[in-house]
Design a protein around this motif. Structure first.
Motif, PDB file in Angstrom:
ATOM      1  N   ASP A 142       0.882  -1.166   0.000  1.00 15.07           N
ATOM      2  CA  ASP A 142       0.000   0.000   0.000  1.00 15.07           C
ATOM      3  C   ASP A 142       0.917   1.213   0.000  1.00 15.07           C
ATOM      4  OD1 ASP A 142      -2.064   1.823   0.259  1.00 15.07           O
ATOM      5  OD2 ASP A 142      -2.223   1.537   2.430  1.00 15.07           O
ATOM      6  N   VAL A 143       0.998   1.872  -1.134  1.00 17.92           N
ATOM      7  CA  VAL A 143       1.946   2.970  -1.333  1.00 17.92           C
ATOM      8  C   VAL A 143       1.275   4.311  -1.047  1.00 17.92           C
ATOM      9  CG1 VAL A 143       3.483   4.049  -3.006  1.00 17.92           C
ATOM     10  CG2 VAL A 143       3.124   1.591  -3.064  1.00 17.92           C
ATOM     11  N   GLY A 144       1.966   5.147  -0.268  1.00 17.73           N
ATOM     12  CA  GLY A 144       1.384   6.424   0.133  1.00 17.73           C
ATOM     13  C   GLY A 144       0.241   6.192   1.093  1.00 17.73           C
ATOM     14  N   SER A 145       0.470   5.336   2.071  1.00 19.48           N
ATOM     15  CA  SER A 145      -0.580   4.859   2.975  1.00 19.48           C
ATOM     16  C   SER A 145      -1.252   5.935   3.802  1.00 19.48           C
ATOM     17  CB  SER A 145      -0.005   3.816   3.939  1.00 19.48           C
ATOM     18  OG  SER A 145       0.251   2.632   3.258  1.00 19.48           O
ATOM     19  N   GLY A 146      -0.569   7.031   4.060  1.00 14.57           N
ATOM     20  CA  GLY A 146      -1.171   8.061   4.897  1.00 14.57           C
ATOM     21  C   GLY A 146      -1.466   7.517   6.278  1.00 14.57           C
ATOM     22  N   ALA A 147      -2.736   7.498   6.655  1.00 16.65           N
ATOM     23  CA  ALA A 147      -3.144   6.987   7.966  1.00 16.65           C
ATOM     24  C   ALA A 147      -3.416   5.482   7.932  1.00 16.65           C
ATOM     25  CB  ALA A 147      -4.382   7.731   8.443  1.00 16.65           C
ATOM     26  N   GLY A 148      -2.994   4.817   6.847  1.00 13.19           N
ATOM     27  CA  GLY A 148      -3.146   3.373   6.755  1.00 13.19           C
ATOM     28  C   GLY A 148      -4.301   2.914   5.890  1.00 13.19           C
TER      29      GLY A 148
END
Length: 171
Positions: free
Chosen positions: A35-41
């Motif tokens: 998961d690329v660029g997951s941020g807050a998941g």
């Protein structure tokens, strides 16, 4: 987003909307998702909970976001998920079955930055709003957009789609 119901819909249910698509191809084992660029998941953590036999690696270049994801993994005991603080293009090769993103980059940037991490039978799944025709047209000829799937988010009437891509292989 401040309202808990909106959070549920716009983050959790939106992320979970890709799980049926991931499960559909039972002939192909799903061992690892990046998961690329997951941020807050999102979508990584909800997907990891829904698919406990699949390893999910959340990657983001912002340390604070990765710290949050690690805390969630620890508190919820999500044993099949991990979080890595790095830029995806500087990471060693992963050979993932699926590389996904949600609001990360254009399709061209997404596929270019992550290509070396895709396994031999791997696919890219990009979560988008409306079908990104302009972005699709900007992809090089060696990227096959083989399916654009409309997603339905319970309680939401906004357009969401999942763009399925893979490298073109020579016969």
């Amino acid at each position: 987003i401040r309202d808990p119901v909106d959070m549920l819909r716009q983050h959790l249910l939106d992320s979970l909307s890709i799980v049926p698509a991931l499960q559909r191809d039972a002939a192909r084992p799903l061992r690892m998702i990046l998961d690329v660029g997951s941020g807050a998941g999102f979508p990584g953590l909800p997907v990891a909970v829904a698919l406990p036999d699949t390893t999910v690696v959340c990657i983001d270049s912002v340390a604070k976001k990765i710290g949050f994801i690690r805390q969630v993994i620890a508190e919820l005991g999500i044993g099949n998920a991990s979080a890595t603080h790095a830029r995806i293009e500087s990471m060693p090769e992963f050979r993932a079955d699926v590389i996904t993103s949600r609001a990360f980059a254009s399709l061209l940037d997404f596929t270019t930055m992550t290509r070396k991490h895709l396994g031999p039978e791997g696919v890219w799944l990009a979560m988008k709003g409306k079908t990104p025709d302009t972005e699709i047209a900007q992809l090089p000829a060696d990227i096959d957009v083989f399916h654009v799937e409309q997603l339905q988010i319970p309680g939401m009437s906004i357009e969401r789609c999942l763009v399925w891509m893979r490298p073109v292989t020579s016969a």
